[in-house]
Design a protein around this motif. Sequence first.
Motif, mmCIF file in Angstrom:
data_model
loop_
_atom_site.group_PDB
_atom_site.id
_atom_site.type_symbol
_atom_site.label_atom_id
_atom_site.label_comp_id
_atom_site.label_asym_id
_atom_site.label_seq_id
_atom_site.Cartn_x
_atom_site.Cartn_y
_atom_site.Cartn_z
ATOM 1 N N SER A 218 41.459 25.342 45.095
ATOM 2 C CA SER A 218 42.182 25.875 46.249
ATOM 3 C C SER A 218 43.669 26.022 45.943
ATOM 4 O O SER A 218 44.315 26.989 46.369
ATOM 5 C CB SER A 218 41.981 24.962 47.466
ATOM 6 N N GLY A 219 44.233 25.063 45.193
ATOM 7 C CA GLY A 219 45.641 25.150 44.835
ATOM 8 C C GLY A 219 45.935 26.324 43.924
ATOM 9 O O GLY A 219 46.990 26.960 44.029
ATOM 10 N N VAL A 220 45.021 26.632 43.027
ATOM 11 C CA VAL A 220 45.183 27.782 42.138
ATOM 12 C C VAL A 220 45.120 29.071 42.952
ATOM 13 O O VAL A 220 45.872 30.020 42.699
ATOM 14 C CB VAL A 220 44.115 27.798 41.036
ATOM 15 N N LEU A 281 44.336 39.891 36.906
ATOM 16 C CA LEU A 281 45.576 39.179 37.228
ATOM 17 C C LEU A 281 45.571 37.787 36.617
ATOM 18 O O LEU A 281 46.588 37.323 36.087
ATOM 19 C CB LEU A 281 45.753 39.083 38.744
ATOM 20 N N ALA A 282 44.442 37.110 36.666
ATOM 21 C CA ALA A 282 44.352 35.756 36.123
ATOM 22 C C ALA A 282 44.609 35.747 34.622
ATOM 23 O O ALA A 282 45.330 34.882 34.109
ATOM 24 C CB ALA A 282 42.977 35.164 36.429
ATOM 25 N N VAL A 283 44.029 36.706 33.898
ATOM 26 C CA VAL A 283 44.213 36.770 32.442
ATOM 27 C C VAL A 283 45.675 37.015 32.098
ATOM 28 O O VAL A 283 46.244 36.365 31.208
ATOM 29 C CB VAL A 283 43.315 37.863 31.832
ATOM 30 N N ILE A 284 46.304 37.946 32.802
ATOM 31 C CA ILE A 284 47.720 38.245 32.552
ATOM 32 C C ILE A 284 48.589 37.051 32.921
ATOM 33 O O ILE A 284 49.514 36.671 32.189
ATOM 34 C CB ILE A 284 48.153 39.495 33.342
ATOM 35 N N ALA A 311 39.082 29.664 40.265
ATOM 36 C CA ALA A 311 39.687 30.256 41.461
ATOM 37 C C ALA A 311 39.676 31.777 41.387
ATOM 38 O O ALA A 311 39.399 32.455 42.386
ATOM 39 C CB ALA A 311 41.122 29.747 41.612
ATOM 40 N N ALA A 312 39.968 32.323 40.199
ATOM 41 C CA ALA A 312 39.961 33.783 40.044
ATOM 42 C C ALA A 312 38.568 34.340 40.275
ATOM 43 O O ALA A 312 38.392 35.382 40.930
ATOM 44 C CB ALA A 312 40.466 34.162 38.654
ATOM 45 N N ILE A 313 37.560 33.657 39.744
ATOM 46 C CA ILE A 313 36.180 34.117 39.920
ATOM 47 C C ILE A 313 35.767 34.023 41.387
ATOM 48 O O ILE A 313 35.141 34.937 41.936
ATOM 49 C CB ILE A 313 35.239 33.313 39.011
ATOM 50 N N PRO A 320 34.976 32.351 50.236
ATOM 51 C CA PRO A 320 36.027 31.714 51.029
ATOM 52 C C PRO A 320 36.339 30.313 50.517
ATOM 53 O O PRO A 320 35.458 29.623 49.980
ATOM 54 C CB PRO A 320 35.426 31.673 52.451
ATOM 55 N N PRO A 321 37.583 29.850 50.647
ATOM 56 C CA PRO A 321 37.994 28.547 50.090
ATOM 57 C C PRO A 321 37.151 27.374 50.554
ATOM 58 O O PRO A 321 36.955 26.421 49.787
ATOM 59 C CB PRO A 321 39.445 28.415 50.563
#
Length: 359
Positions: A218-220, A281-284, A311-313, A320-321
């Motif tokens: 959730s923090g990520v 976005l996560a990879v970058i 988190a990206a996945i 939803p979180p």
Amino acid sequence: MFQKGLKGIVAVQTSISSVEGEKGELRYRGILVSEVIEGKSFEQAAYFLWHGHYASKEELASLTERLNAYRQLSDYLMAIARTLPKETSLMDGIRTLISAYQHAEFKELAIQQQAIALTAALPVMTALLYRLNTGQEFVAPRSDLGHTANYLWMINGQVPTHAQTEALETYLNLTMEHGMNASTFASRVTISTESDLSAAIVSALGTMKGPLHGGAPSGVLELLDEIQSPEKIKPVVERKLARGEKIMGFGHRVYRTEDPRSILLREKCRQLQQDGPWLNLAVIAENEITQLLNERKPGRALHTNVEFYAAAIMRSIQMPPELFTPTFSIARIVGWTAHAIEQQQDNVIFRPQSEYIGN
């Protein structure tokens, strides 16, 4: 000798998995996790963890048939779910349903079959409670979908794409087992008293509920939400570092090099990034944040952990979180049950000493 939190104390000998923090290696049954899960479904990975060998065609068909059969929840469990207050958290509701999963037929099963039943039932319970809590009708499970695809179907009421299923299945397979973590230890302590498997899983779920164990992605997600686009990565992270804030998703208590699960999830994100901007976005973001951390915290070698790409996945499949920790549990129940079975085979009740420091 006293060790706070039992850190570094060996309490169990196991053949299920090993975590080598200095080497950055996670092994299932002695084999690198990357090799175990490559091209494997949830069902195949679970069978390997439970049995220590890959399922034959006949064994896989039998497991799939039993998982499908145990997807059907009894009327009394459905009634309990509908009776729970709407404000009941998903983890609390799941614990309640697992605790109530004690009908006569289940009690007569061998523990290996009980493990299959609970593994099959947990995603159904999770989806049922989520749909009820959000004011939606329950979506019944489908026997023509695999374990992972069926879970997404029950949550959203739509058949997931191949990319969505593949992304989540990679995450589930990588988080099925991870050594003597807090929830796994809790399950082994409970089963060591000669309690039942349902009680062991309830103990594990209660431990997983704690934010120090099961809530990290959730923090990520909040970090990625704040970044939004590649050009905002550097200013957002520099602002956080200037305020002394922790960059969520980087660093791990065990791994001193890259988390092997993060490496594999990153590769899956690269393969699927055309199917979701969050994966790209996560990879970058990982590349830029790692550079910034190396500049600001030289020598710390802070790498991404499994929560970063998890988190990206989760975001890419529109999870939803509130479903993050239950979904983590849907994976880890394979490890919990494998450890409970192993504990039963050579059982000694856990009874550590305490040191009195009062007056």
